[in-house]
Motif scaffolding. Sequence first.
Motif, PDB file in Angstrom:
ATOM      1  N   GLU A 175      10.814   6.327 -21.608  1.00 20.00           N
ATOM      2  CA  GLU A 175      10.748   6.734 -20.203  1.00 20.00           C
ATOM      3  C   GLU A 175       9.462   6.226 -19.561  1.00 20.00           C
ATOM      4  OE1 GLU A 175      11.929   8.001 -16.684  1.00 20.00           O
ATOM      5  OE2 GLU A 175      13.154   8.093 -18.493  1.00 20.00           O
ATOM      6  N   THR A 176       8.371   6.263 -20.296  1.00 19.94           N
ATOM      7  CA  THR A 176       7.105   5.756 -19.774  1.00 19.94           C
ATOM      8  C   THR A 176       7.193   4.255 -19.520  1.00 19.94           C
ATOM      9  OG1 THR A 176       5.936   7.443 -21.039  1.00 19.94           O
ATOM     10  CG2 THR A 176       4.634   5.587 -20.247  1.00 19.94           C
ATOM     11  N   LEU A 177       7.806   3.534 -20.440  1.00 21.48           N
ATOM     12  CA  LEU A 177       7.959   2.093 -20.255  1.00 21.48           C
ATOM     13  C   LEU A 177       8.838   1.772 -19.051  1.00 21.48           C
ATOM     14  CD1 LEU A 177       8.335   0.880 -23.941  1.00 21.48           C
ATOM     15  CD2 LEU A 177       6.406   0.530 -22.413  1.00 21.48           C
ATOM     16  N   ARG A 178       9.898   2.540 -18.863  1.00 25.06           N
ATOM     17  CA  ARG A 178      10.762   2.331 -17.688  1.00 25.06           C
ATOM     18  C   ARG A 178       9.984   2.544 -16.399  1.00 25.06           C
ATOM     19  NH1 ARG A 178      15.848   5.725 -19.773  1.00 25.06           N
ATOM     20  NH2 ARG A 178      16.736   4.160 -21.143  1.00 25.06           N
ATOM     21  N   GLN A 179       9.192   3.621 -16.379  1.00 26.36           N
ATOM     22  CA  GLN A 179       8.412   3.917 -15.175  1.00 26.36           C
ATOM     23  C   GLN A 179       7.404   2.809 -14.907  1.00 26.36           C
ATOM     24  OE1 GLN A 179       8.896   6.380 -13.030  1.00 26.36           O
ATOM     25  NE2 GLN A 179       7.286   5.527 -11.752  1.00 26.36           N
ATOM     26  N   MET A 180       6.755   2.308 -15.961  1.00 22.85           N
ATOM     27  CA  MET A 180       5.799   1.210 -15.791  1.00 22.85           C
ATOM     28  C   MET A 180       6.499  -0.035 -15.271  1.00 22.85           C
ATOM     29  SD  MET A 180       3.388   1.709 -19.149  1.00 22.85           S
ATOM     30  CE  MET A 180       2.720   0.074 -19.014  1.00 22.85           C
ATOM     31  N   ARG A 181       7.697  -0.312 -15.776  1.00 22.92           N
ATOM     32  CA  ARG A 181       8.448  -1.487 -15.324  1.00 22.92           C
ATOM     33  C   ARG A 181       8.824  -1.363 -13.847  1.00 22.92           C
ATOM     34  NH1 ARG A 181       8.966  -6.732 -15.863  1.00 22.92           N
ATOM     35  NH2 ARG A 181      11.041  -7.411 -15.289  1.00 22.92           N
ATOM     36  N   GLN A 182       9.214  -0.152 -13.423  1.00 22.14           N
ATOM     37  CA  GLN A 182       9.548   0.055 -12.015  1.00 22.14           C
ATOM     38  C   GLN A 182       8.314  -0.131 -11.140  1.00 22.14           C
ATOM     39  OE1 GLN A 182      11.267   3.949 -11.864  1.00 22.14           O
ATOM     40  NE2 GLN A 182      13.284   3.255 -12.581  1.00 22.14           N
ATOM     41  N   ASP A 183       7.187   0.373 -11.587  1.00 18.02           N
ATOM     42  CA  ASP A 183       5.947   0.206 -10.834  1.00 18.02           C
ATOM     43  C   ASP A 183       5.555  -1.267 -10.746  1.00 18.02           C
ATOM     44  OD1 ASP A 183       5.858   2.945 -10.603  1.00 18.02           O
ATOM     45  OD2 ASP A 183       4.329   3.217 -12.165  1.00 18.02           O
ATOM     46  N   ASP A 184       5.686  -1.991 -11.843  1.00 21.58           N
ATOM     47  CA  ASP A 184       5.383  -3.422 -11.846  1.00 21.58           C
ATOM     48  C   ASP A 184       6.293  -4.177 -10.890  1.00 21.58           C
ATOM     49  OD1 ASP A 184       3.393  -3.035 -13.690  1.00 21.58           O
ATOM     50  OD2 ASP A 184       4.578  -3.731 -15.408  1.00 21.58           O
ATOM     51  N   ASP A 185       7.575  -3.855 -10.889  1.00 19.74           N
ATOM     52  CA  ASP A 185       8.519  -4.520  -9.982  1.00 19.74           C
ATOM     53  C   ASP A 185       8.150  -4.267  -8.528  1.00 19.74           C
ATOM     54  OD1 ASP A 185       9.946  -5.568 -12.081  1.00 19.74           O
ATOM     55  OD2 ASP A 185      11.491  -4.000 -12.055  1.00 19.74           O
ATOM     56  N   ALA A 186       7.728  -3.038  -8.220  1.00 16.78           N
ATOM     57  CA  ALA A 186       7.336  -2.718  -6.846  1.00 16.78           C
ATOM     58  C   ALA A 186       6.099  -3.515  -6.446  1.00 16.78           C
ATOM     59  CB  ALA A 186       7.071  -1.223  -6.705  1.00 16.78           C
ATOM     60  N   TYR A 216       5.136  -6.440  -7.749  1.00 15.92           N
ATOM     61  CA  TYR A 216       5.516  -7.851  -7.639  1.00 15.92           C
ATOM     62  C   TYR A 216       6.239  -8.125  -6.324  1.00 15.92           C
ATOM     63  CZ  TYR A 216       4.355  -8.236 -12.596  1.00 15.92           C
ATOM     64  OH  TYR A 216       3.714  -8.217 -13.806  1.00 15.92           O
ATOM     65  N   ARG A 217       7.091  -7.202  -5.877  1.00 13.92           N
ATOM     66  CA  ARG A 217       7.788  -7.386  -4.598  1.00 13.92           C
ATOM     67  C   ARG A 217       6.800  -7.383  -3.438  1.00 13.92           C
ATOM     68  NH1 ARG A 217      11.715  -4.007  -6.958  1.00 13.92           N
ATOM     69  NH2 ARG A 217      10.765  -2.182  -5.970  1.00 13.92           N
ATOM     70  N   SER A 218       5.800  -6.504  -3.502  1.00 12.01           N
ATOM     71  CA  SER A 218       4.829  -6.454  -2.407  1.00 12.01           C
ATOM     72  C   SER A 218       3.919  -7.681  -2.420  1.00 12.01           C
ATOM     73  CB  SER A 218       4.002  -5.171  -2.478  1.00 12.01           C
ATOM     74  OG  SER A 218       3.173  -5.186  -3.614  1.00 12.01           O
ATOM     75  N   ILE A 219       3.611  -8.213  -3.593  1.00 12.47           N
ATOM     76  CA  ILE A 219       2.756  -9.395  -3.691  1.00 12.47           C
ATOM     77  C   ILE A 219       3.514 -10.652  -3.254  1.00 12.47           C
ATOM     78  CG2 ILE A 219       1.606 -10.927  -5.351  1.00 12.47           C
ATOM     79  CD1 ILE A 219       0.715  -8.494  -6.867  1.00 12.47           C
ATOM     80  N   ASN A 220       4.806 -10.650  -3.399  1.00 14.30           N
ATOM     81  CA  ASN A 220       5.613 -11.832  -3.094  1.00 14.30           C
ATOM     82  C   ASN A 220       5.477 -12.238  -1.628  1.00 14.30           C
ATOM     83  OD1 ASN A 220       7.361 -13.900  -3.653  1.00 14.30           O
ATOM     84  ND2 ASN A 220       9.195 -12.671  -3.351  1.00 14.30           N
ATOM     85  N   ASN A 221       5.227 -11.312  -0.733  1.00  9.00           N
ATOM     86  CA  ASN A 221       5.133 -11.610   0.688  1.00  9.00           C
ATOM     87  C   ASN A 221       3.734 -12.052   1.115  1.00  9.00           C
ATOM     88  OD1 ASN A 221       7.791 -10.921   0.992  1.00  9.00           O
ATOM     89  ND2 ASN A 221       7.332  -8.765   1.371  1.00  9.00           N
ATOM     90  N   ILE A 222       2.788 -12.048   0.210  1.00  7.25           N
ATOM     91  CA  ILE A 222       1.416 -12.452   0.542  1.00  7.25           C
ATOM     92  C   ILE A 222       1.328 -13.974   0.482  1.00  7.25           C
ATOM     93  CG2 ILE A 222      -1.003 -12.359  -0.194  1.00  7.25           C
ATOM     94  CD1 ILE A 222      -0.473  -9.583  -1.288  1.00  7.25           C
TER      95      ILE A 222
END
Length: 90
Positions: free
Chosen positions: A67-78, A80-86
Amino acid sequence: MDSTFVKYAFAALTALAISTTAASAVEQTCRFIPAKADREACYKRQEEELAAKRKPAAPVGESKTLETLRQMRQDDDAVYRSINNICRGC
Protein backbone atom coordinates in the motif's frame (compact mmCIF):
# COMPACT_ATOMS: atom_id res chain seq x y z
CA MET A 1 41.18 -4.96 30.16
CA ASP A 2 38.88 -2.53 31.84
CA SER A 3 37.10 -3.91 34.90
CA THR A 4 33.73 -2.42 33.86
CA PHE A 5 33.97 -4.22 30.54
CA VAL A 6 34.64 -7.50 32.35
CA LYS A 7 31.65 -6.91 34.64
CA TYR A 8 29.29 -6.26 31.71
CA ALA A 9 30.65 -9.20 29.76
CA PHE A 10 30.20 -11.49 32.76
CA ALA A 11 26.64 -10.26 33.29
CA ALA A 12 25.80 -10.79 29.62
CA LEU A 13 27.27 -14.30 29.59
CA THR A 14 25.41 -15.19 32.78
CA ALA A 15 22.10 -13.99 31.30
CA LEU A 16 22.79 -15.96 28.13
CA ALA A 17 23.57 -19.12 30.09
CA ILE A 18 20.40 -18.83 32.16
CA SER A 19 18.18 -18.21 29.14
CA THR A 20 19.57 -21.18 27.19
CA THR A 21 19.28 -23.46 30.21
CA ALA A 22 15.61 -22.58 30.65
CA ALA A 23 14.86 -23.24 26.99
CA SER A 24 16.57 -26.61 27.01
CA ALA A 25 14.81 -27.58 30.26
CA VAL A 26 11.43 -27.02 28.65
CA GLU A 27 12.33 -29.31 25.75
CA GLN A 28 13.63 -32.08 28.01
CA THR A 29 10.54 -32.35 30.21
CA CYS A 30 8.70 -34.48 27.63
CA ARG A 31 11.40 -37.11 27.78
CA PHE A 32 10.58 -38.00 31.38
CA ILE A 33 6.83 -38.55 30.92
CA PRO A 34 6.26 -42.29 31.51
CA ALA A 35 3.07 -42.75 29.47
CA LYS A 36 3.80 -42.97 25.77
CA ALA A 37 0.59 -41.23 24.65
CA ASP A 38 1.19 -38.31 27.00
CA ARG A 39 4.83 -38.08 25.94
CA GLU A 40 3.86 -38.02 22.25
CA ALA A 41 1.25 -35.33 22.96
CA CYS A 42 3.91 -33.28 24.73
CA TYR A 43 6.26 -33.57 21.76
CA LYS A 44 3.44 -32.57 19.41
CA ARG A 45 2.65 -29.47 21.50
CA GLN A 46 6.30 -28.47 21.48
CA GLU A 47 6.49 -28.95 17.73
CA GLU A 48 3.40 -26.76 17.22
CA GLU A 49 4.82 -24.06 19.50
CA LEU A 50 8.08 -24.02 17.58
CA ALA A 51 6.22 -23.86 14.26
CA ALA A 52 4.15 -20.94 15.55
CA LYS A 53 7.30 -19.11 16.64
CA ARG A 54 8.97 -19.65 13.27
CA LYS A 55 5.91 -18.67 11.25
CA PRO A 56 6.55 -15.24 9.74
CA ALA A 57 4.05 -12.42 10.07
CA ALA A 58 4.84 -11.27 6.53
CA PRO A 59 1.32 -10.97 5.04
CA VAL A 60 0.45 -8.06 7.34
CA GLY A 61 3.75 -6.33 6.63
CA GLU A 62 3.57 -7.03 2.90
CA SER A 63 0.13 -5.49 2.53
CA LYS A 64 1.27 -2.36 4.35
CA THR A 65 4.43 -2.18 2.25
CA LEU A 66 2.45 -2.73 -0.94
CA GLU A 67 0.00 0.00 0.00
CA THR A 68 2.87 2.36 0.76
CA LEU A 69 4.46 1.62 -2.60
CA ARG A 70 1.16 2.25 -4.39
CA GLN A 71 0.77 5.58 -2.63
CA MET A 72 4.34 6.57 -3.53
CA ARG A 73 3.71 5.62 -7.16
CA GLN A 74 0.55 7.75 -7.26
CA ASP A 75 2.43 10.69 -5.77
CA ASP A 76 5.25 10.27 -8.30
CA ASP A 77 2.76 10.17 -11.18
CA ALA A 78 1.14 13.39 -9.94
CA VAL A 79 4.54 15.10 -9.74
CA TYR A 80 5.54 13.88 -13.21
CA ARG A 81 2.27 15.19 -14.69
CA SER A 82 2.80 18.60 -13.11
CA ILE A 83 6.44 18.74 -14.28
CA ASN A 84 5.46 17.78 -17.83
CA ASN A 85 3.89 21.21 -18.43
CA ILE A 86 7.01 23.12 -17.37
CA CYS A 87 9.08 24.58 -20.21
CA ARG A 88 12.60 23.15 -20.18
CA GLY A 89 15.19 25.37 -21.77
CA CYS A 90 12.87 27.88 -23.47
